[in-house]
Design a protein around this motif. Sequence first.
Motif, PDB file in Angstrom:
ATOM      1  N   ASP A  61       0.946  -1.293  -0.251  1.00 44.81           N
ATOM      2  CA  ASP A  61       0.012   0.190   0.024  1.00 44.81           C
ATOM      3  C   ASP A  61       0.870   1.213  -0.225  1.00 44.81           C
ATOM      4  OD1 ASP A  61      -2.027   1.822   0.171  1.00 44.81           O
ATOM      5  OD2 ASP A  61      -2.769   1.151   2.214  1.00 44.81           O
ATOM      6  N   LEU A  62       1.353   1.427  -1.237  1.00 43.78           N
ATOM      7  CA  LEU A  62       2.252   2.889  -1.442  1.00 43.78           C
ATOM      8  C   LEU A  62       1.607   3.664  -2.098  1.00 43.78           C
ATOM      9  CD1 LEU A  62       5.510   0.998  -2.214  1.00 43.78           C
ATOM     10  CD2 LEU A  62       4.932   1.568  -0.374  1.00 43.78           C
ATOM     11  N   ALA A  63       1.924   5.188  -1.795  1.00 40.42           N
ATOM     12  CA  ALA A  63       1.615   6.001  -2.338  1.00 40.42           C
ATOM     13  C   ALA A  63       1.791   6.432  -3.878  1.00 40.42           C
ATOM     14  CB  ALA A  63       1.489   7.412  -1.625  1.00 40.42           C
ATOM     15  N   PHE A  64       1.533   7.248  -4.562  1.00 40.34           N
ATOM     16  CA  PHE A  64       1.839   7.699  -5.809  1.00 40.34           C
ATOM     17  C   PHE A  64       3.439   7.874  -6.006  1.00 40.34           C
ATOM     18  CE2 PHE A  64       0.683  11.630  -4.177  1.00 40.34           C
ATOM     19  CZ  PHE A  64       1.555  12.445  -4.809  1.00 40.34           C
ATOM     20  N   ASP A  65       3.765   8.346  -5.020  1.00 38.98           N
ATOM     21  CA  ASP A  65       5.296   8.721  -4.836  1.00 38.98           C
ATOM     22  C   ASP A  65       6.320   7.879  -4.175  1.00 38.98           C
ATOM     23  OD1 ASP A  65       4.506   8.889  -2.238  1.00 38.98           O
ATOM     24  OD2 ASP A  65       4.777  10.922  -1.923  1.00 38.98           O
ATOM     25  N   GLY A  66       5.578   6.578  -4.124  1.00 39.81           N
ATOM     26  CA  GLY A  66       6.342   5.626  -3.476  1.00 39.81           C
ATOM     27  C   GLY A  66       6.897   5.631  -1.915  1.00 39.81           C
ATOM     28  N   ARG A  67       6.142   6.500  -1.272  1.00 44.35           N
ATOM     29  CA  ARG A  67       6.246   6.427   0.037  1.00 44.35           C
ATOM     30  C   ARG A  67       4.944   5.872   0.794  1.00 44.35           C
ATOM     31  NH1 ARG A  67       7.154  12.833   1.250  1.00 44.35           N
ATOM     32  NH2 ARG A  67       5.323  12.901  -0.230  1.00 44.35           N
ATOM     33  N   VAL A  68       4.948   5.419   1.939  1.00 41.76           N
ATOM     34  CA  VAL A  68       3.980   4.984   2.856  1.00 41.76           C
ATOM     35  C   VAL A  68       3.377   6.353   3.589  1.00 41.76           C
ATOM     36  CG1 VAL A  68       3.061   3.768   4.749  1.00 41.76           C
ATOM     37  CG2 VAL A  68       5.022   2.835   3.160  1.00 41.76           C
ATOM     38  N   TRP A  69       2.048   6.485   3.171  1.00 39.91           N
ATOM     39  CA  TRP A  69       1.772   7.518   3.865  1.00 39.91           C
ATOM     40  C   TRP A  69       0.538   6.958   5.188  1.00 39.91           C
ATOM     41  CZ3 TRP A  69      -0.679  12.109   0.257  1.00 39.91           C
ATOM     42  CH2 TRP A  69       0.557  12.535  -0.744  1.00 39.91           C
ATOM     43  N   VAL A  70       0.566   7.678   6.211  1.00 35.30           N
ATOM     44  CA  VAL A  70       0.010   7.363   7.287  1.00 35.30           C
ATOM     45  C   VAL A  70      -0.876   8.626   7.806  1.00 35.30           C
ATOM     46  CG1 VAL A  70       0.144   6.603   9.919  1.00 35.30           C
ATOM     47  CG2 VAL A  70       1.881   5.806   8.066  1.00 35.30           C
ATOM     48  N   ILE A  71      -2.327   8.299   7.955  1.00 41.18           N
ATOM     49  CA  ILE A  71      -3.037   9.512   8.260  1.00 41.18           C
ATOM     50  C   ILE A  71      -3.576   9.313   9.805  1.00 41.18           C
ATOM     51  CG2 ILE A  71      -3.842   9.830   5.638  1.00 41.18           C
ATOM     52  CD1 ILE A  71      -6.482   8.286   6.619  1.00 41.18           C
ATOM     53  N   PRO A  72      -4.047  10.376  10.319  1.00 43.83           N
ATOM     54  CA  PRO A  72      -4.459  10.191  12.029  1.00 43.83           C
ATOM     55  C   PRO A  72      -5.440   8.981  12.113  1.00 43.83           C
ATOM     56  CG  PRO A  72      -4.491  12.483  11.068  1.00 43.83           C
ATOM     57  CD  PRO A  72      -4.016  11.656   9.774  1.00 43.83           C
ATOM     58  N   ASP A  73      -6.533   9.075  11.261  1.00 44.27           N
ATOM     59  CA  ASP A  73      -7.325   8.020  11.656  1.00 44.27           C
ATOM     60  C   ASP A  73      -6.800   6.556  11.596  1.00 44.27           C
ATOM     61  OD1 ASP A  73      -9.612   9.722  11.395  1.00 44.27           O
ATOM     62  OD2 ASP A  73     -10.174   9.206   9.351  1.00 44.27           O
ATOM     63  N   GLU A  74      -5.571   6.316  10.877  1.00 47.01           N
ATOM     64  CA  GLU A  74      -4.994   5.066  10.843  1.00 47.01           C
ATOM     65  C   GLU A  74      -4.153   4.870  12.124  1.00 47.01           C
ATOM     66  OE1 GLU A  74      -3.887   4.000   6.362  1.00 47.01           O
ATOM     67  OE2 GLU A  74      -2.986   5.387   7.336  1.00 47.01           O
ATOM     68  N   ILE A  75      -3.687   5.920  12.780  1.00 47.06           N
ATOM     69  CA  ILE A  75      -2.895   5.953  14.166  1.00 47.06           C
ATOM     70  C   ILE A  75      -3.933   5.865  15.092  1.00 47.06           C
ATOM     71  CG2 ILE A  75      -1.638   7.369  15.629  1.00 47.06           C
ATOM     72  CD1 ILE A  75      -0.536   8.823  13.076  1.00 47.06           C
ATOM     73  N   ALA A  76      -5.226   6.241  15.138  1.00 46.11           N
ATOM     74  CA  ALA A  76      -6.151   6.219  16.238  1.00 46.11           C
ATOM     75  C   ALA A  76      -6.820   4.991  16.227  1.00 46.11           C
ATOM     76  CB  ALA A  76      -7.448   7.338  15.837  1.00 46.11           C
ATOM     77  N   THR A  77      -7.028   4.365  15.147  1.00 43.00           N
ATOM     78  CA  THR A  77      -7.590   2.912  15.187  1.00 43.00           C
ATOM     79  C   THR A  77      -6.653   1.874  14.916  1.00 43.00           C
ATOM     80  OG1 THR A  77      -7.842   3.092  12.595  1.00 43.00           O
ATOM     81  CG2 THR A  77      -9.672   4.034  13.978  1.00 43.00           C
ATOM     82  N   ALA A  78      -5.348   1.994  15.106  1.00 39.90           N
ATOM     83  CA  ALA A  78      -4.365   0.924  15.092  1.00 39.90           C
ATOM     84  C   ALA A  78      -4.621  -0.130  16.075  1.00 39.90           C
ATOM     85  CB  ALA A  78      -3.292   1.463  14.807  1.00 39.90           C
ATOM     86  N   HIS A  79      -4.755  -1.409  15.843  1.00 44.29           N
ATOM     87  CA  HIS A  79      -4.472  -2.228  17.186  1.00 44.29           C
ATOM     88  C   HIS A  79      -3.311  -3.186  16.891  1.00 44.29           C
ATOM     89  CE1 HIS A  79      -8.317  -1.005  18.397  1.00 44.29           C
ATOM     90  NE2 HIS A  79      -8.643  -0.909  17.111  1.00 44.29           N
ATOM     91  N   PRO A  80      -2.735  -3.520  18.102  1.00 40.40           N
ATOM     92  CA  PRO A  80      -1.512  -4.501  17.569  1.00 40.40           C
ATOM     93  C   PRO A  80      -2.062  -5.991  17.243  1.00 40.40           C
ATOM     94  CG  PRO A  80      -1.337  -3.597  20.054  1.00 40.40           C
ATOM     95  CD  PRO A  80      -2.476  -3.053  19.191  1.00 40.40           C
ATOM     96  N   THR A  81      -1.438  -6.516  16.871  1.00 41.18           N
ATOM     97  CA  THR A  81      -1.794  -7.956  16.195  1.00 41.18           C
ATOM     98  C   THR A  81      -1.007  -8.926  17.169  1.00 41.18           C
ATOM     99  OG1 THR A  81       0.079  -8.013  14.505  1.00 41.18           O
ATOM    100  CG2 THR A  81      -2.124  -7.557  13.756  1.00 41.18           C
TER     101      THR A  81
END
Length: 81
Positions: A61-81
Amino acid sequence: MKLVTLPNKIVHTAQHTLLVMKDDETSQVVCVVAPDRKPSEIQSQLPVIEMVASRKLMRGDLAFDGRVWVIPDEIATAHPT
């Protein structure tokens, strides 16, 4: 694969934070899009950001520029596996 932020490789701007992360073989630039977060908040959330970025990289899941983009919603809803 577990990405880890490299020391002294964090750049804060007004709209986002760039992090250089590395696993055993790969270096990856991660862009955290969080205009209302202070650098100290990003720093305190590094373990969660690293987890989200690692998952996104494994899925390709890379952005158009080859970077990984992380948005605030992903940080807020992240759960360890």
